[in-house]
Scaffold this motif. Structure first.
Motif, PDB file in Angstrom:
ATOM      1  N   THR A  13       0.846  -1.192   0.000  1.00 28.36           N
ATOM      2  CA  THR A  13       0.000   0.000   0.000  1.00 28.36           C
ATOM      3  C   THR A  13       0.884   1.246   0.000  1.00 28.36           C
ATOM      4  O   THR A  13       2.092   1.170   0.274  1.00 28.36           O
ATOM      5  N   TYR A  14       0.248   2.382  -0.280  1.00 29.20           N
ATOM      6  CA  TYR A  14       0.925   3.670  -0.201  1.00 29.20           C
ATOM      7  C   TYR A  14       0.341   4.445   0.980  1.00 29.20           C
ATOM      8  O   TYR A  14      -0.878   4.481   1.169  1.00 29.20           O
ATOM      9  N   LEU A  15       1.224   5.061   1.743  1.00 32.28           N
ATOM     10  CA  LEU A  15       0.818   5.875   2.880  1.00 32.28           C
ATOM     11  C   LEU A  15       0.856   7.343   2.453  1.00 32.28           C
ATOM     12  O   LEU A  15       1.902   7.860   2.063  1.00 32.28           O
ATOM     13  N   CYS A  16      -0.303   8.007   2.521  1.00 35.23           N
ATOM     14  CA  CYS A  16      -0.416   9.392   2.061  1.00 35.23           C
ATOM     15  C   CYS A  16       0.003  10.349   3.178  1.00 35.23           C
ATOM     16  O   CYS A  16       0.191   9.940   4.329  1.00 35.23           O
ATOM     17  N   PRO A  17       0.162  11.654   2.907  1.00 33.53           N
ATOM     18  CA  PRO A  17       0.553  12.618   3.947  1.00 33.53           C
ATOM     19  C   PRO A  17      -0.425  12.690   5.111  1.00 33.53           C
ATOM     20  O   PRO A  17      -0.038  13.121   6.206  1.00 33.53           O
ATOM     21  N   ALA A  18      -1.680  12.250   4.889  1.00 32.94           N
ATOM     22  CA  ALA A  18      -2.668  12.250   5.979  1.00 32.94           C
ATOM     23  C   ALA A  18      -2.665  10.927   6.736  1.00 32.94           C
ATOM     24  O   ALA A  18      -3.596  10.661   7.512  1.00 32.94           O
ATOM     25  N   SER A  19      -1.634  10.074   6.519  1.00 35.92           N
ATOM     26  CA  SER A  19      -1.481   8.770   7.186  1.00 35.92           C
ATOM     27  C   SER A  19      -2.620   7.804   6.831  1.00 35.92           C
ATOM     28  O   SER A  19      -2.977   6.934   7.635  1.00 35.92           O
ATOM     29  N   LYS A  20      -3.168   7.948   5.648  1.00 35.30           N
ATOM     30  CA  LYS A  20      -4.173   7.010   5.157  1.00 35.30           C
ATOM     31  C   LYS A  20      -3.563   6.169   4.051  1.00 35.30           C
ATOM     32  O   LYS A  20      -2.664   6.612   3.346  1.00 35.30           O
ATOM     33  N   ARG A  21      -4.071   4.932   3.931  1.00 31.78           N
ATOM     34  CA  ARG A  21      -3.458   3.980   3.004  1.00 31.78           C
ATOM     35  C   ARG A  21      -4.243   3.901   1.691  1.00 31.78           C
ATOM     36  O   ARG A  21      -5.460   3.750   1.680  1.00 31.78           O
TER      37      ARG A  21
END
Length: 498
Positions: free
Chosen positions: A327-335
């Motif tokens: 998965t990718y972790l976005c700047p808002a800490s969501k996957r």
């Protein structure tokens, strides 16, 4: 007493006239004649001539005439033949005398049609090989770029193939016939290279005068153009490979074919390829990775990311890939999870759900898409990241800066030979012009530096031998000092270390 000029009186006969003595010793054409063998063309074009009929102009003379046409940037072949009797140096270069009959200008156009581009390509490749033998080509580091050439056709010749008005033109049927024959005889390998913007235009609008030329907007109104792609060796700026395509072809797709031609022409593999941002695509990075080539090319994807940052949108660098969870972790800490696989592009799309991204407080800084942010992950992402890191090293940045001046010089020097405008119509004829222009530029380097590398090699060998002698003397002196001042316990250690 003042003398007066008597009226001229032509002589019927001249004695003791030698045309060779009328050409100065340091004339450029003398140097060309000394180092270039034009007789190879007999073997190259022998299949283009029959065994019966009128005797043709010798192929070597035709090749020299073509060389003179570009070397002195004569406007036309007709003007070349009209000027030829007035130029003693040209007559000497062709092996002609004062009373030799000058051929008609049409022999050049007939020879081009009979020989085709391969004969002139062979001439260019022989010059490259001769430069290699003279030590002017290193082969390891090459520079790549492209330049546009104006076609020998007016914008007034452009017709809309989707319009019914074309059928009112009497010559359009003949044009369509010629176009169909050209498409049948030439398999266009550049269809995939067409840019999205100009590809649609050139698929609809064509020139009745030069169908191979493409409509390109560059620095002003759109014009019919061709594009020249060059690969230049970094040692003495020898042009080792060249191609001619339509003006709307994506130059990034020609990198691998130019490297193949470079290796074929020089016999030396590329170790470092230097180009500008237009060549910094994923396909080129992976191609260089597979060939073991250092790609000193600015990353095109990073340029796109910079555009996003100017719009205050998070770039892909702000997203962290987690290999364990895929998965990718976005700047808002969501996957962002895997959503789709693209076989043709060899990539995977990772995105968040509409609900996940819609309720995010950072959505304004992340995406304008209502469905949420999407990140593209290539199947060989690790190799791509590694090549991108190498392209940002200090050595790569220095090569990229060098490329700008080196390639600009190569194309600027070609302008003196009428490079910026095509002399003839049709892609294969523009190829002939480019092969001759590149060959002339290489010949100039060969004349200037052809003998110097041998002298440099001899000097370098002499300096190496002298340095070895000095080092031997220094080594002996150090041994004497060690034996005199060092204890016996350190004697053997010092001896072995030296």
């Amino acid at each position: 007493m003042m003398g007066k000029q008597p009226p001229p009186q032509g002589k019927l006969f001249y004695a003791n006239i030698n045309i060779d003595k009328r050409v100065r010793a340091n004339h450029p054409l003398r140097k060309v004649d000394d180092i270039i063998d034009f007789d190879f063309i007999y073997e190259e074009v022998k299949d283009s001539y029959g065994s019966n009929g009128n005797v043709s102009i010798p192929p070597s003379v035709i090749l020299k005439l073509m060389l003179l046409l570009l070397f002195y940037n004569v406007r036309s072949e007709r003007e070349l033949m009209e000027t030829l009797p007035e130029r003693i140096d040209w007559l000497w270069f062709l092996g002609y005398d004062f009373d030799t009959e000058i051929p008609d200008h049409s022999v050049l156009s007939k020879a081009r049609k009979r020989w085709g581009a391969p004969a002139f390509k062979g001439f260019f490749e022989r010059i490259v090989l001769q430069c290699c033998e003279a030590g002017l080509v290193n082969g390891s580091k090459v520079f790549v770029d492209s330049s546009l050439i104006e076609a020998d056709a007016s914008n007034n010749s452009i017709v809309d193939t989707h319009s019914l008005k074309r059928h009112l033109n009497k010559s359009y049927r003949e044009f369509e016939k010629r176009l169909e024959e050209a498409e049948a005889s030439n398999e266009d390998e550049n269809d995939e290279d067409r840019r999205n913007g100009n590809g649609k235009v050139n698929s609809r609008y064509l020139s009745t005068t030069d169908p191979d030329a493409s409509i390109v907007r560059h620095g002003g109104k759109p014009k019919l153009r061709y594009q020249t792609h060059r690969m230049v060796d970094g040692a003495f700026e020898i042009i080792t490979a060249t191609e001619v395509t339509g003006g709307d072809v994506n130059e990034a797709h020609r990198l691998t074919s130019l490297m193949d031609k470079h290796q074929t022409n020089t016999g030396r593999p590329v170790e470092t390829a230097v180009a500008d941002t237009k060549y910094g695509t994923i396909a080129n990075f992976l191609a260089c990775k597979d060939r073991g080539i250092n790609a000193h090319i600015p990353d095109f994807g990073r340029k796109q990311a910079n555009r996003e940052s100017r719009k205050k949108i998070f770039s892909e660098d702000c997203f962290t890939y987690d290999k364990e969870s895929d998965t990718y972790l976005c700047p808002a800490s969501k996957r962002l999870k895997r959503r789709s696989l693209h076989i043709k592009r060899q990539s995977i799309d990772y995105s968040g759900t509409k609900k996940l991204c819609g309720n995010c407080e950072l959505k304004i800084q992340c995406t304008t898409n209502k469905s949420g942010r999407t990140i593209t992950h290539h199947l060989r992402q690790e190799d791509i990241d590694r090549m991108r890191e190498l392209s940002n090293t200090p050595a790569a940045r220095q090569d990229i800066k060098t490329r700008q001046h080196l390639m600009e010089r190569s194309f600027a020097r070609a302008k003196r030979y009428g490079y910026k405008r095509a002399r003839w119509r049709g892609n294969w004829k523009v190829e002939i012009q480019e092969y001759l222009t590149a060959a002339i530029q290489n010949i100039e380097v060969l004349i200037r530096y052809g003998k110097r590398p041998k002298k440099c090699a001899a000097i370098a060998m002499e300096m190496k031998n002298r340095a070895e002698k000095e080092f031997t003397k220094l080594r002996g002196s150090i041994r004497m000092l060690i034996e005199q001042y060092f204890p016996i316990a350190l004697h053997e250690f010092a001896r072995e270390s030296i």
